[in-house]
Design an enzyme around this catalytic site. Sequence first.
Site, PDB file in Angstrom:
ATOM      1  N   LYS A  90      -5.409  14.134   0.244  1.00  0.00           N
ATOM      2  CA  LYS A  90      -4.274  14.916  -0.226  1.00  0.00           C
ATOM      3  C   LYS A  90      -3.039  14.029  -0.172  1.00  0.00           C
ATOM      4  CE  LYS A  90      -1.429  18.909   1.126  1.00  0.00           C
ATOM      5  NZ  LYS A  90      -1.189  19.396  -0.236  1.00  0.00           N
ATOM      6  N   PRO A 106       3.941  10.253   1.507  1.00  0.00           N
ATOM      7  CA  PRO A 106       2.992   9.512   0.667  1.00  0.00           C
ATOM      8  C   PRO A 106       2.451   8.261   1.355  1.00  0.00           C
ATOM      9  CG  PRO A 106       4.938  10.158  -0.588  1.00  0.00           C
ATOM     10  CD  PRO A 106       5.245  10.429   0.851  1.00  0.00           C
ATOM     11  N   ASN A 107       1.260   7.845   0.920  1.00  0.00           N
ATOM     12  CA  ASN A 107       0.621   6.616   1.397  1.00  0.00           C
ATOM     13  C   ASN A 107       0.361   6.633   2.896  1.00  0.00           C
ATOM     14  OD1 ASN A 107       0.762   5.456  -1.254  1.00  0.00           O
ATOM     15  ND2 ASN A 107       2.931   5.011  -0.868  1.00  0.00           N
ATOM     16  N   ARG A 108       0.284   7.822   3.474  1.00  0.00           N
ATOM     17  CA  ARG A 108       0.026   8.000   4.907  1.00  0.00           C
ATOM     18  C   ARG A 108       1.125   7.399   5.788  1.00  0.00           C
ATOM     19  NH1 ARG A 108      -2.708  11.054   2.586  1.00  0.00           N
ATOM     20  NH2 ARG A 108      -4.868  11.627   3.017  1.00  0.00           N
ATOM     21  N   LEU A 109       2.298   7.152   5.219  1.00  0.00           N
ATOM     22  CA  LEU A 109       3.436   6.688   6.021  1.00  0.00           C
ATOM     23  C   LEU A 109       4.228   7.909   6.494  1.00  0.00           C
ATOM     24  CD1 LEU A 109       4.607   3.533   4.026  1.00  0.00           C
ATOM     25  CD2 LEU A 109       3.159   3.674   6.069  1.00  0.00           C
TER      26      LEU A 109
END
Length: 214
Positions: A9, A190-193
């Site tokens: 997600k 976003p981007n798992r950051l």
Amino acid sequence: MENLHDHRKVYEKSQLIESEIKQNPIEQFRDWFMDASENPAISESNAMAVSTVEEDGCPRTRMVLLKAYTHEGFIFYTNYDSRKGKAIEKNHKACLHFFWPSLERQIIIKADLEKIAENLSDGYFHSRPKGSQLGAAVSPQSQVIPNKEFLEVKLKELEQKYENSEVPRPENWGGYIAKPYEIEFWQGRPNRLHDRIIYELVDGLDWKISRLAP
């Protein structure tokens, strides 16, 4: 084995920036809780996981409803003789966890727990629907019972007993207040950051604010 590698997600609904957060974590919690309460996709914004540590050293987690919060902490009610109650009696520390997927947010709270005043437990108990009062009185929470009918029979007995009178609050049922010493706010990005802001209580007085790596 079912492969879940593609269950992904993208988190992008909001962000958590130091210049915009409250200096007190209870105030920050209030803002996020209000957002969750007003979100139509969240049916129970006050549902939280409460984790305690049992005698074997293993944490045990269950869902509980937050019933109030103040500048001191977070209040919920339970049977003091339940597994959570017995665990709290031996180890007063617990972890509370809120997760609101629709907002892509979670809050992790480490706290010391203590019983609230009996008059406060009385007040909340008698504000509940009578059926809930009877349910609390009849259930030996967490104990082994012979069958489902065991509780149904006892419930009918109490319904008759208190048909025309007030149900007394059981002595072993009441509230706890979780007084936090660490609160982490997590906002999906976003981007798992992901944004992670943690408040840590210093010397029981001031809150130190830090950013954690995701």
